[in-house]
Design a protein around this motif. Structure first.
Motif, mmCIF file in Angstrom:
data_model
loop_
_atom_site.group_PDB
_atom_site.id
_atom_site.type_symbol
_atom_site.label_atom_id
_atom_site.label_comp_id
_atom_site.label_asym_id
_atom_site.label_seq_id
_atom_site.Cartn_x
_atom_site.Cartn_y
_atom_site.Cartn_z
ATOM 1 N N PRO A 96 -8.299 -6.249 -7.533
ATOM 2 C CA PRO A 96 -8.333 -7.697 -7.298
ATOM 3 C C PRO A 96 -6.941 -8.309 -7.432
ATOM 4 N N GLY A 97 -6.705 -9.305 -6.599
ATOM 5 C CA GLY A 97 -5.414 -9.983 -6.630
ATOM 6 C C GLY A 97 -4.344 -9.316 -5.806
ATOM 7 N N ILE A 129 -13.909 -2.279 -0.461
ATOM 8 C CA ILE A 129 -13.926 -1.540 -1.724
ATOM 9 C C ILE A 129 -12.581 -1.641 -2.426
ATOM 10 N N LEU A 130 -11.503 -1.488 -1.683
ATOM 11 C CA LEU A 130 -10.177 -1.548 -2.292
ATOM 12 C C LEU A 130 -9.851 -2.953 -2.793
ATOM 13 N N ALA A 146 1.011 -0.576 -4.225
ATOM 14 C CA ALA A 146 2.359 -1.121 -4.458
ATOM 15 C C ALA A 146 2.222 -2.457 -5.191
ATOM 16 N N ASN A 147 3.336 -3.066 -5.509
ATOM 17 C CA ASN A 147 3.292 -4.356 -6.204
ATOM 18 C C ASN A 147 2.501 -5.375 -5.385
ATOM 19 N N LYS A 148 1.462 -5.940 -5.984
ATOM 20 C CA LYS A 148 0.642 -6.988 -5.374
ATOM 21 C C LYS A 148 -0.003 -6.567 -4.058
ATOM 22 N N SER A 149 -0.152 -5.256 -3.820
ATOM 23 C CA SER A 149 -0.649 -4.797 -2.524
ATOM 24 C C SER A 149 -1.261 -3.407 -2.627
ATOM 25 N N VAL A 150 -2.077 -3.086 -1.644
ATOM 26 C CA VAL A 150 -2.614 -1.737 -1.468
ATOM 27 C C VAL A 150 -2.505 -1.408 0.020
ATOM 28 N N GLY A 174 2.539 6.801 -16.207
ATOM 29 C CA GLY A 174 1.886 5.540 -15.913
ATOM 30 C C GLY A 174 1.012 5.608 -14.679
ATOM 31 N N ALA A 175 0.137 4.624 -14.532
ATOM 32 C CA ALA A 175 -0.732 4.522 -13.366
ATOM 33 C C ALA A 175 0.021 3.882 -12.208
ATOM 34 N N GLU A 176 -0.421 4.176 -11.009
ATOM 35 C CA GLU A 176 0.260 3.680 -9.817
ATOM 36 C C GLU A 176 0.167 2.161 -9.690
ATOM 37 N N TRP A 177 -0.879 1.565 -10.268
ATOM 38 C CA TRP A 177 -1.039 0.106 -10.139
ATOM 39 C C TRP A 177 -0.155 -0.678 -11.093
#
Length: 373
Positions: A342-343, A336-337, A315-319, A42-45
């Motif tokens: 988004p969100g 950019i991030l 991470a969940n709901k965050s970068v 899976g993807a990290e997002w």
């Protein structure tokens, strides 16, 4: 033996540029690495069950910086814990100190570790038949450059046993930072970190690719040349190129005016590869550059530190992204991030000691996916 007085990714100044860039482009069950149609990396997002970090243990590696790097790891663990569960692996003799540093929001699990690079030692998790399993990539201290590494070599098995997850065996020796996926069948890797006698002696690129497709369930592997011998990882992809979505790649780029070196040439080569290929579903790539900060404006980071925005962590709901002190460029990377994720809240974190050891936020973290739906 790896000279632990050097940072983990110290550039070997004596190595000439010629030839530096690689040519070419509770018990856990054990299973063979057979092709499984339902297996997926899976993807990290995607949703996480937890994030792992490791508590740095060795004074021989960190010397007088050990208290400071522990403070940074504790701060990073607490910041991520605002968004998802965090597990900090720590040797039993260090567990109480780690708990005191991190507080109640971080779970400290007594599993022995040699160093903090959880990305490379924790198993790479895949989804299979409605369950999460883990691939053990036979960690060998980045090709024997770090000794001892016997505790870190056992981390994958210990984590899978702790959480009752099945273990997938493979003959490939590698680290988690060597792999980047879009979660839709495409994998990006560097040849320098995999087709290398210090990990996979005598194995061809095609043999390694075939095995990666089996253990991960991916359909296409994109190979970048990378850089051999100039850092302990042999140029992991997670400081070079990262997916933001299927078909969208965030690519590290040297700051304007920076003299060309092996790393900038590796980024140029990766850009050429992405321009001439497609992903597993035939999509051409949109490449967005994450330009590094001006070295003269970087605050608190040494010349051998890893200064790459590409080493962010979703991470969940965050970068979580590194903050280097060049305000204009830091803010551009944040923008950019935010646009690409988004969100999610983009959280800048200063990590000068971690970076001086040759890694970053992504190198220090490892995501476990949530239960597949």
């Amino acid at each position: 033996m790896f000279d632990s007085s050097l940072p983990r990714r110290t550039v070997l100044r004596a190595v000439t540029a010629v030839g530096a860039v690689a040519a070419g482009s509770a018990g856990c069950s054990l299973e063979p690495a057979a092709a499984v149609a339902s297996r997926r990396l899976g993807a990290e997002w995607e949703s996480h069950a937890r994030t792992y970090l490791s508590w740095p243990a060795s004074r021989s590696i960190w010397a007088e910086d050990l208290p400071a790097v522990r403070e940074e790891i504790a701060g990073l663990a607490k910041a991520i814990a605002d968004f998802e569960p965090v597990v900090l692996l720590a040797g039993p003799e260090h567990a109480d100190a780690a708990r005191q540093a991190c507080g109640d929001t971080v779970e400290v699990v007594p599993i022995p570790v040699d160093d903090l690079w959880a990305r490379d030692t924790v198993p790479v998790f895949v989804e299979e038949a409605g369950k999460v399993t883990g691939v053990d990539f036979n960690f060998n201290g980045w090709g024997g450059k770090q000794k001892p590494h016997d505790k870190d070599n056992a981390v994958a098995k210990s984590v899978l046993a702790k959480y009752g997850l099945a273990r997938t065996e493979t003959w490939i020796t590698a680290e988690g930072g060597a792999f980047e996926t879009d979660g839709a069948g495409t994998l990006m890797v560097t040849e320098s970190s995999l087709v290398n006698d210090n990990r996979n002696k005598g194995r061809s690129r095609q043999e390694i690719e075939d095995e990666l497709k089996k253990v991960f369930g991916v359909r296409k592997v994109i190979w970048f040349a990378g850089v051999r011998g100039e850092d302990i990882t042999d140029a992991h992809v997670d400081c070079l190129a990262r997916f933001a979505a299927p078909g969208v790649v965030l690519l590290d780029k040297a700051a304007p005016g920076t003299p060309p070196d092996s790393w900038s040439r590796a980024a140029d080569q990766a850009r050429s590869v992405l321009a001439s290929t497609t992903d597993a579903d035939g999509r051409p790539f949109e490449v967005i550059e994450l330009t590094q900060p001006d070295p003269g404006k970087v605050e608190g980071y040494g010349e051998d530190s890893v200064i790459s925005y590409a080493n962010f962590y979703v991470a969940n709901k965050s970068v979580f992204m590194p903050e280097f002190g060049d305000t204009e460029v830091d803010e551009r990377a944040q923008r950019i991030l935010r646009e690409q994720f988004p969100g999610r809240e983009v959280v800048p974190v200063k990590i000068p000691v971690i970076a001086s050891g040759g890694g970053g936020i992504h190198c220090s973290t490892h995501d476990q996916p949530g239960q597949p739906s």
